[in-house]
Design a protein around this motif. Structure first.
Motif, PDB file in Angstrom:
ATOM      1  N   MET A   1      44.278  41.254 -32.452  1.00 60.42           N
ATOM      2  CA  MET A   1      42.742  42.236 -31.890  1.00 60.42           C
ATOM      3  C   MET A   1      41.511  41.320 -32.436  1.00 60.42           C
ATOM      4  O   MET A   1      41.313  40.740 -33.111  1.00 60.42           O
ATOM      5  CB  MET A   1      42.982  43.361 -32.906  1.00 60.42           C
TER       6      MET A   1
ATOM      7  N   ARG B   1      37.252  44.787 -31.461  1.00 56.54           N
ATOM      8  CA  ARG B   1      38.349  45.737 -31.096  1.00 56.54           C
ATOM      9  C   ARG B   1      38.026  46.375 -32.805  1.00 56.54           C
ATOM     10  O   ARG B   1      38.750  47.526 -32.813  1.00 56.54           O
ATOM     11  CB  ARG B   1      39.382  45.324 -30.577  1.00 56.54           C
ATOM     12  N   THR B   2      38.390  45.573 -33.561  1.00 58.74           N
ATOM     13  CA  THR B   2      38.621  45.632 -34.644  1.00 58.74           C
ATOM     14  C   THR B   2      37.948  46.727 -34.681  1.00 58.74           C
ATOM     15  O   THR B   2      37.938  47.269 -35.567  1.00 58.74           O
ATOM     16  CB  THR B   2      38.357  44.470 -36.028  1.00 58.74           C
TER      17      THR B   2
END
Length: 118
Positions: free
Chosen positions: A1, A5-6
């Motif tokens: 990821m 996105r995290t």
């Protein structure tokens, strides 16, 4: 990821994380104070259990509200050409943050209606 996105996922889950922390602190402190019979102690004229519940509820509401506002701002910046996962995450973040506000209130209000060590 990816890092982006995290961050999106953490923003989406911030309200739930705030609720989980509030839930844990309220139950840990209440059970400790009641178990040691310290529930009658007061802090600035407010019962110790009520003070902890009030402070943790206000803090959790603040985090959930900020999460909701930030999710709305991110969603507003996304255009029609944004990727579907980005739109989904921002919409889910708004929904989860809004529901977290309700759940946090639901968790905090009974402490002021029911006896602390019932």
């Amino acid at each position: 990821m990816s890092g982006r996105r995290t961050g999106q996922v953490l923003l989406m889950l911030a309200g739930l994380i705030a609720w989980a922390v509030q839930f844990t602190i309220i139950y840990a402190v209440t059970s400790t104070l009641c178990g040691r019979e310290w529930a009658d102690a007061t802090i600035i004229g407010v019962g110790s259990v009520h003070a902890v519940v009030l402070l943790t509820t206000i803090a959790a509401l603040g985090v959930a509200a900020l999460s909701l506002l930030q999710s709305r701002r991110v969603h507003g910046r996304l255009g029609e050409t944004a990727a579907a996962p980005d739109r989904f995450i921002s919409q889910a973040g708004m929904l989860i943050s809004g529901l977290s506000l309700v759940v946090i209130l639901w968790q905090g209000i009974p402490a002021f209606i029911l006896p602390a060590c019932a």
